[in-house]
Design a protein around this motif. Structure first.
Motif, PDB file in Angstrom:
ATOM      1  N   LEU A   1      17.252  32.999  61.914  1.00 43.43           N
ATOM      2  CA  LEU A   1      18.004  33.645  62.811  1.00 43.43           C
ATOM      3  C   LEU A   1      17.228  33.099  64.398  1.00 43.43           C
ATOM      4  CD1 LEU A   1      18.502  36.954  61.528  1.00 43.43           C
ATOM      5  CD2 LEU A   1      20.033  34.848  61.237  1.00 43.43           C
ATOM      6  N   VAL A   2      17.979  32.277  65.137  1.00 46.62           N
ATOM      7  CA  VAL A   2      17.521  32.052  66.332  1.00 46.62           C
ATOM      8  C   VAL A   2      18.104  32.439  67.697  1.00 46.62           C
ATOM      9  CG1 VAL A   2      17.327  30.017  67.940  1.00 46.62           C
ATOM     10  CG2 VAL A   2      17.052  29.730  65.457  1.00 46.62           C
ATOM     11  N   VAL A   3      17.455  33.193  68.390  1.00 44.62           N
ATOM     12  CA  VAL A   3      17.858  33.536  69.890  1.00 44.62           C
ATOM     13  C   VAL A   3      17.374  32.323  70.718  1.00 44.62           C
ATOM     14  CG1 VAL A   3      17.983  35.341  71.701  1.00 44.62           C
ATOM     15  CG2 VAL A   3      18.127  35.999  69.456  1.00 44.62           C
ATOM     16  N   CYS A   4      18.307  31.629  71.321  1.00 43.55           N
ATOM     17  CA  CYS A   4      17.823  30.693  72.509  1.00 43.55           C
ATOM     18  C   CYS A   4      18.287  30.760  73.538  1.00 43.55           C
ATOM     19  CB  CYS A   4      18.361  29.400  71.821  1.00 43.55           C
ATOM     20  SG  CYS A   4      18.017  27.857  72.800  1.00 43.55           S
ATOM     21  N   GLY A   5      17.329  31.239  74.573  1.00 47.39           N
ATOM     22  CA  GLY A   5      17.792  31.400  76.210  1.00 47.39           C
ATOM     23  C   GLY A   5      17.263  30.148  76.759  1.00 47.39           C
ATOM     24  N   HIS A   6      17.705  30.045  78.278  1.00 43.58           N
ATOM     25  CA  HIS A   6      17.457  28.739  78.796  1.00 43.58           C
ATOM     26  C   HIS A   6      16.881  29.099  80.371  1.00 43.58           C
ATOM     27  CE1 HIS A   6      21.038  28.533  81.149  1.00 43.58           C
ATOM     28  NE2 HIS A   6      21.505  29.180  80.586  1.00 43.58           N
ATOM     29  N   TYR A   7      16.147  28.330  80.816  1.00 49.14           N
ATOM     30  CA  TYR A   7      15.554  28.348  82.166  1.00 49.14           C
ATOM     31  C   TYR A   7      16.740  28.102  82.968  1.00 49.14           C
ATOM     32  CZ  TYR A   7      10.949  28.401  79.993  1.00 49.14           C
ATOM     33  OH  TYR A   7       9.676  28.773  79.279  1.00 49.14           O
ATOM     34  N   GLY A   8      16.782  28.767  84.125  1.00 52.20           N
ATOM     35  CA  GLY A   8      18.156  28.279  85.177  1.00 52.20           C
ATOM     36  C   GLY A   8      19.295  29.065  84.603  1.00 52.20           C
ATOM     37  N   CYS A   9      19.073  30.208  83.810  1.00 52.60           N
ATOM     38  CA  CYS A   9      20.195  31.098  83.262  1.00 52.60           C
ATOM     39  C   CYS A   9      20.839  31.705  84.479  1.00 52.60           C
ATOM     40  CB  CYS A   9      19.810  31.914  82.108  1.00 52.60           C
ATOM     41  SG  CYS A   9      21.173  32.897  81.530  1.00 52.60           S
ATOM     42  N   GLY A  10      22.112  31.406  84.693  1.00 53.48           N
ATOM     43  CA  GLY A  10      22.811  32.243  85.819  1.00 53.48           C
ATOM     44  C   GLY A  10      22.743  33.816  85.421  1.00 53.48           C
ATOM     45  N   GLY A  11      23.049  34.200  84.185  1.00 50.94           N
ATOM     46  CA  GLY A  11      23.107  35.627  83.980  1.00 50.94           C
ATOM     47  C   GLY A  11      21.891  36.252  84.075  1.00 50.94           C
ATOM     48  N   ILE A  12      20.762  35.627  83.595  1.00 51.51           N
ATOM     49  CA  ILE A  12      19.396  36.411  84.226  1.00 51.51           C
ATOM     50  C   ILE A  12      19.095  36.284  85.715  1.00 51.51           C
ATOM     51  CG2 ILE A  12      16.948  36.096  83.886  1.00 51.51           C
ATOM     52  CD1 ILE A  12      18.108  36.568  81.283  1.00 51.51           C
ATOM     53  N   ASN A  13      19.542  35.284  86.462  1.00 50.94           N
ATOM     54  CA  ASN A  13      19.453  35.341  87.704  1.00 50.94           C
ATOM     55  C   ASN A  13      20.233  36.565  88.545  1.00 50.94           C
ATOM     56  OD1 ASN A  13      17.578  33.420  87.345  1.00 50.94           O
ATOM     57  ND2 ASN A  13      19.058  31.630  88.086  1.00 50.94           N
ATOM     58  N   ALA A  14      21.338  36.538  87.928  1.00 50.03           N
ATOM     59  CA  ALA A  14      22.294  37.640  88.489  1.00 50.03           C
ATOM     60  C   ALA A  14      21.858  39.032  88.248  1.00 50.03           C
ATOM     61  CB  ALA A  14      23.672  37.301  88.043  1.00 50.03           C
ATOM     62  N   ALA A  15      21.179  39.145  87.106  1.00 47.97           N
ATOM     63  CA  ALA A  15      20.637  40.470  86.782  1.00 47.97           C
ATOM     64  C   ALA A  15      19.340  40.853  87.707  1.00 47.97           C
ATOM     65  CB  ALA A  15      20.192  40.664  85.301  1.00 47.97           C
ATOM     66  N   LEU A  16      18.900  40.011  88.228  1.00 46.71           N
ATOM     67  CA  LEU A  16      17.572  40.225  89.142  1.00 46.71           C
ATOM     68  C   LEU A  16      18.058  40.356  90.493  1.00 46.71           C
ATOM     69  CD1 LEU A  16      14.802  37.673  87.724  1.00 46.71           C
ATOM     70  CD2 LEU A  16      14.572  40.144  87.897  1.00 46.71           C
ATOM     71  N   GLU A  17      19.254  40.212  90.734  1.00 47.94           N
ATOM     72  CA  GLU A  17      19.694  40.481  92.254  1.00 47.94           C
ATOM     73  C   GLU A  17      20.421  41.965  92.300  1.00 47.94           C
ATOM     74  OE1 GLU A  17      22.113  37.264  93.191  1.00 47.94           O
ATOM     75  OE2 GLU A  17      20.639  35.745  92.772  1.00 47.94           O
ATOM     76  N   PRO A  18      20.057  42.557  93.361  1.00 48.87           N
ATOM     77  CA  PRO A  18      20.592  44.035  93.390  1.00 48.87           C
ATOM     78  C   PRO A  18      22.230  43.708  93.960  1.00 48.87           C
ATOM     79  CG  PRO A  18      19.114  43.681  95.316  1.00 48.87           C
ATOM     80  CD  PRO A  18      19.134  42.341  94.527  1.00 48.87           C
ATOM     81  N   LYS A  19      23.213  43.478  93.223  1.00 47.02           N
ATOM     82  CA  LYS A  19      24.430  43.165  93.554  1.00 47.02           C
ATOM     83  C   LYS A  19      25.436  43.860  92.613  1.00 47.02           C
ATOM     84  CE  LYS A  19      24.731  38.881  96.452  1.00 47.02           C
ATOM     85  NZ  LYS A  19      24.664  37.714  96.122  1.00 47.02           N
TER      86      LYS A  19
END
Ligand code: CO
Length: 214
Positions: A93-111
């Motif tokens: 079972l593999v969870v594969c993320g990726h650098y430059g992920c828009g979802g991750i970046n959006a979660a770091l912004e207070p919006k």
């Protein structure tokens, strides 16, 4: 030819090439599937599971969503997980993320992200759990990359928390194994985060013990 028409042209060429290489290719695939992997990745168009793993149709069962999340109340990902583990009996079972992920970046912004707020909150929860470590990283890009990795690790834990994974792990001689990977868009390379799977399973089972005979 526009891009829409091109897709069907591409498909006909691909079928012809596959049939030339292996005349029984589609008939064999149509009979059954025996993938060894479940791949849970981001929906991002640049992270296609079969291409980056270098495997053929039939070799990887795939689920993708924004930021490769395994959410306890998400019927979709859990239906995929159950089918892969219970019926296909995949080994990995593999969870594969990726650098430059828009979802991750959006979660770091207070919006306020509207309908995405509930989904991205799962990533913000990962940030909250590891806030000290993340806030200590001064470089913004390095902090984002670290959150990509921590998010993968937390989603691996979410897989391990499930009854279906624990039940098979106990009955199938420690299979399936859970792996965390990160794909680098800039290099095309996959990195295995080498999560301590068995130790994590033991720790998780101290709090979320779902025994096979329950
Ligand atoms: Co992404």
């Amino acid at each position: 030819m526009d891009i829409y028409e091109q897709v069907f042209e591409n498909n006909r060429k691909w079928v012809a090439e596959k049939n030339a290489d292996d005349p029984g290719f589609f008939e064999k695939l149509a009979r059954e599937q025996h993938p060894k992997f479940l791949f849970i990745g981001c929906s991002d168009s640049r992270v296609p599971a079969t291409s980056i793993m270098g495997v053929e149709p039939g070799e990887v069962f795939v689920h993708r969503n924004v930021a490769n999340l395994v959410v306890n109340t998400d019927v979709n990902s859990h239906a995929v997980l159950h089918y892969a583990v219970d019926y296909l009996e995949v080994d990995h079972l593999v969870v594969c993320g990726h650098y430059g992920c828009g979802g991750i970046n959006a979660a770091l912004e207070p919006k306020d992200r509207g309908i995405l707020n509930g989904w991205l909150r799962e990533v913000r929860d990962v940030y909250r759990l590891h806030k000290e470590e993340l806030d200590a990283i001064e470089d913004e890009e390095a902090r984002r990359r670290k959150l990509v990795e921590l998010n993968v690790e937390e989603q691996c834990i979410n897989l391990i928390k499930t009854a279906v994974v624990q039940r098979h792990y106990l009955k199938r001689n420690k299979l399936p194994r859970v792996h965390g990977w990160v794909y680098d868009l800039k290099t095309g390379l996959l990195k295995d985060l080498k999560i301590p799977f068995e130790e994590t399973m033991e720790k998780v089972r101290e709090v979320y013990p779902l025994n096979p005979d329950d």
